[in-house]
Scaffold this active site. Structure first.
Site, PDB file in Angstrom:
ATOM      1  N   CYS A   1       6.652  -9.947   7.274  1.00  0.00           N
ATOM      2  CA  CYS A   1       5.452  -9.473   6.403  1.00  0.00           C
ATOM      3  C   CYS A   1       6.407  -9.131   5.130  1.00  0.00           C
ATOM      4  CB  CYS A   1       4.969  -8.239   6.878  1.00  0.00           C
ATOM      5  SG  CYS A   1       3.832  -7.527   5.765  1.00  0.00           S
TER       6      CYS A   1
ATOM      7  N   CYS B   1       6.550  -2.116   4.223  1.00  0.00           N
ATOM      8  CA  CYS B   1       6.290  -0.581   4.708  1.00  0.00           C
ATOM      9  C   CYS B   1       7.358   0.245   5.275  1.00  0.00           C
ATOM     10  CB  CYS B   1       4.833  -0.355   5.489  1.00  0.00           C
ATOM     11  SG  CYS B   1       3.553  -1.130   4.540  1.00  0.00           S
TER      12      CYS B   1
ATOM     13  N   CYS C   1       7.294   0.476   9.554  1.00  0.00           N
ATOM     14  CA  CYS C   1       6.689  -0.602  10.530  1.00  0.00           C
ATOM     15  C   CYS C   1       7.853  -1.497  10.541  1.00  0.00           C
ATOM     16  CB  CYS C   1       5.604  -1.256   9.594  1.00  0.00           C
ATOM     17  SG  CYS C   1       5.169  -3.029  10.260  1.00  0.00           S
TER      18      CYS C   1
ATOM     19  N   CYS D   1       1.095  -0.685  17.904  1.00  0.00           N
ATOM     20  CA  CYS D   1       0.922  -0.988  16.480  1.00  0.00           C
ATOM     21  C   CYS D   1       2.257  -0.719  15.679  1.00  0.00           C
ATOM     22  CB  CYS D   1       0.088   0.262  16.157  1.00  0.00           C
ATOM     23  SG  CYS D   1      -1.568  -0.309  16.119  1.00  0.00           S
TER      24      CYS D   1
ATOM     25  N   CYS E   1      -4.960  -8.420  19.385  1.00  0.00           N
ATOM     26  CA  CYS E   1      -4.366  -8.249  18.073  1.00  0.00           C
ATOM     27  C   CYS E   1      -3.484  -9.317  17.854  1.00  0.00           C
ATOM     28  CB  CYS E   1      -3.431  -6.839  18.462  1.00  0.00           C
ATOM     29  SG  CYS E   1      -2.523  -6.280  17.052  1.00  0.00           S
TER      30      CYS E   1
ATOM     31  N   GLU F   1       4.168 -12.727  17.328  1.00  0.00           N
ATOM     32  CA  GLU F   1       3.776 -12.072  18.527  1.00  0.00           C
ATOM     33  C   GLU F   1       2.248 -11.846  18.559  1.00  0.00           C
ATOM     34  OE1 GLU F   1       7.797  -9.424  19.795  1.00  0.00           O
ATOM     35  OE2 GLU F   1       6.366  -8.675  18.478  1.00  0.00           O
TER      36      GLU F   1
HETATM   37  N1  SAH Z   1      -0.639  -5.590   7.628  1.00  0.00           N
HETATM   38  C1  SAH Z   1      -1.825  -5.104   7.727  1.00  0.00           C
HETATM   39  C2  SAH Z   1      -2.198  -5.420   9.330  1.00  0.00           C
HETATM   40  C3  SAH Z   1      -1.012  -5.297  10.351  1.00  0.00           C
HETATM   41  S1  SAH Z   1      -0.267  -3.675  10.715  1.00  0.00           S
HETATM   42  C4  SAH Z   1      -1.845  -3.562   7.873  1.00  0.00           C
HETATM   43  O1  SAH Z   1      -0.926  -3.028   7.388  1.00  0.00           O
HETATM   44  O2  SAH Z   1      -3.016  -3.025   7.717  1.00  0.00           O
HETATM   45  C5  SAH Z   1      -1.265  -3.089  11.869  1.00  0.00           C
HETATM   46  C6  SAH Z   1      -1.282  -1.562  11.717  1.00  0.00           C
HETATM   47  O3  SAH Z   1      -0.096  -0.907  12.248  1.00  0.00           O
HETATM   48  C7  SAH Z   1      -1.618  -0.840  10.343  1.00  0.00           C
HETATM   49  O4  SAH Z   1      -2.579   0.002  10.191  1.00  0.00           O
HETATM   50  C8  SAH Z   1      -0.219  -0.412  10.136  1.00  0.00           C
HETATM   51  O5  SAH Z   1      -0.204   0.863   8.970  1.00  0.00           O
HETATM   52  C9  SAH Z   1       0.164   0.250  11.517  1.00  0.00           C
HETATM   53  N2  SAH Z   1       1.444   0.516  11.717  1.00  0.00           N
HETATM   54  C10 SAH Z   1       2.709  -0.095  11.032  1.00  0.00           C
HETATM   55  N3  SAH Z   1       3.818   0.556  11.520  1.00  0.00           N
HETATM   56  C11 SAH Z   1       3.398   1.575  12.631  1.00  0.00           C
HETATM   57  C12 SAH Z   1       4.030   2.310  13.573  1.00  0.00           C
HETATM   58  N4  SAH Z   1       5.587   2.185  13.683  1.00  0.00           N
HETATM   59  N5  SAH Z   1       3.029   3.178  14.194  1.00  0.00           N
HETATM   60  C13 SAH Z   1       2.005   3.353  14.292  1.00  0.00           C
HETATM   61  N6  SAH Z   1       1.003   2.007  13.427  1.00  0.00           N
HETATM   62  C14 SAH Z   1       1.956   1.345  12.535  1.00  0.00           C
HETATM   63 FE1  SF4 Z   2       3.101  -5.484   6.707  1.00  0.00          FE
HETATM   64 FE2  SF4 Z   2       3.715  -3.475   8.336  1.00  0.00          FE
HETATM   65 FE3  SF4 Z   2       3.098  -2.905   5.991  1.00  0.00          FE
HETATM   66 FE4  SF4 Z   2       1.180  -4.173   7.711  1.00  0.00          FE
HETATM   67  S1  SF4 Z   2       2.154  -2.092   7.969  1.00  0.00           S
HETATM   68  S2  SF4 Z   2       1.662  -4.557   5.450  1.00  0.00           S
HETATM   69  S3  SF4 Z   2       2.619  -5.628   8.697  1.00  0.00           S
HETATM   70  S4  SF4 Z   2       4.986  -4.075   6.487  1.00  0.00           S
END
Ligand code: SAH
Ligand code: SF4
Length: 364
Positions: A125, A129, A132, A349, A118, A105
């Protein structure tokens, strides 16, 4: 032209590596492909693809047969499965199908002063996390440089159609760019040199891949670095961001300091505020300490956690978000609230998960 003509009968161009796409081909490869053409053709094709964001068939300064050959030999990488808009047309999300069925996406956001895309660096991934949606869905595969750059080009075209100009690129879509280092970095170089965006308009976001940050510090282009911190003590961060067990905060902060020293650029910490988890006064105080321990205090971007299917905790209510921000500011840390975009089309995000069912489709 002989090699190109072979291609019209179905043969592959021997000058191109397998899987070369329209925005993955290098200038040298293009030169080899056009060896039988006048020398100026390479420039014509390259500026057509990048300065004019044009498809080969629209390059009317080229002979018709050559346009058809280029179209066939340099296929597009991204096939739009859906295109959704929200926020009164100011946010556009694409779900793309790739040649092997993988899905990614891309989200374009228009603001008053800028238009930001973005982009995804991986399909899925592997970092896991918990909060996410991409992490919840798991890893599918690495993206190629062409697949990354083409997301930017497609968004730049759309911005132009919307009478805007694409100004910023953030690697904050699906995936961890520093876990797909080379293709991501080659994409940065291409976006800089050929799409023509300056390094200070490009941001790499990482969850804390320490060797990747160190490598980035040694690169020539000073891109912005965003570190997704979310917790300023190891016990909590181990829970939210499993990679922290491998690269704990001491190592991460050391790498951040190294990046700042090398680039002299502001660094930002991303912090998704999770109700009752990382939004207490104690969390703010630890974050202040971390931020101010750097040679240049980090800027903090706050965002209330966006809802995802696999994580039942709420985002922090707005009143508490503001109080957290004010506490950071009172502690000498520059903090801003990130505007949430596209929540209703799951474009915000952390909500990108191409495997999820599409809820709204308001193609215009
Ligand atoms: N993997 C990289 C880039 C993609 S994630 C990273 O983690 O930085 C992009 C951003 O979205 C990151 O700052 C991540 O922590 C944030 N993010 C992930 N899940 C989220 C959520 N449920 N609500 C708000 N931000 C979130
Ligand atoms: Fe991967 Fe989501 Fe963690 Fe970014 S926030 S490293 S996209 S699992």
């Amino acid at each position: 032209m002989s090699e190109m003509s072979d291609a019209r009968t179905g043969a592959r161009a021997p000058e191109l590596p397998d899987g070369t796409t329209r925005y993955g081909v290098t200038r040298d490869e293009l030169q080899a492909l056009l060896v039988d053409q006048p020398r100026y053709r390479v420039d014509q094709v390259w500026s057509g693809l990048y300065s004019h964001l044009a498809e080969p068939e629209a390059l009317t300064n080229l002979p018709k047969a050559l346009r058809a050959d280029l179209d066939r030999l340099l296929p597009v990488a991204l096939d739009a499965v859906t295109e959704q808009t929200s926020d009164g047309g100011e946010t556009v999300k694409w779900l793309w199908g790739l040649h092997d069925g993988a899905r990614i996406e891309t989200v374009l956001m228009h603001y008053d002063e800028r238009s930001t895309v973005c982009i995804s660096s991986q399909a899925g991934c592997a970092m896991g996390c918990t909060f996410c949606a991409t992490g919840q869905a798991g890893f599918d595969r690495q993206l190629t440089t062409g697949e990354i750059v083409e997301q930017v080009v497609r968004a730049a075209r759309r911005a132009r159609d919307d009478h805007r100009r694409l100004s910023n690129v953030v690697f904050m879509g699906m995936g961890e760019p520093l876990a797909n280092y080379e293709p991501s970095w080659r994409a940065v170089e291409r976006i800089h040199a050929d799409v023509g965006l300056s390094a200070r308009h490009l941001t790499i976001s990482t969850v804390g891949v320490v060797p990747g940050i160190r490598r980035l510090a040694a690169e020539a282009l000073p891109v912005n670095l965003a570190v997704s911190l979310h917790a300023a003590d190891d016990a909590l961060r181990d829970e939210l961001v499993p990679l922290n067990r491998r690269y704990p905060l001491s190592a991460l902060m050391d790498a951040c300091a190294g990046y700042l020293q090398a680039k002299g650029r502001r660094l930002s910490f991303e912090w998704a505020l999770i109700d009752g988890v990382n939004d207490r006064d104690r969390d703010a105080d630890l974050l202040i300490e971390r931020s101010r321990s750097l040679p240049l205090p980090a800027h903090v971007n706050l965002i209330p956690l966006n809802p995802t299917p696999g994580y039942p905790v709420r985002g922090t209510p707005m009143r508490r978000v503001r109080a957290f921000r004010d506490r950071l500011r009172a502690g000498g840390v520059n903090a801003t609230l990130r505007q949430t975009r596209g929540t209703e089309i799951d474009a915000a995000c952390g909500q990108l998960a191409a495997g999820q069912p599409v809820t709204i489709d308001r193609r215009s």
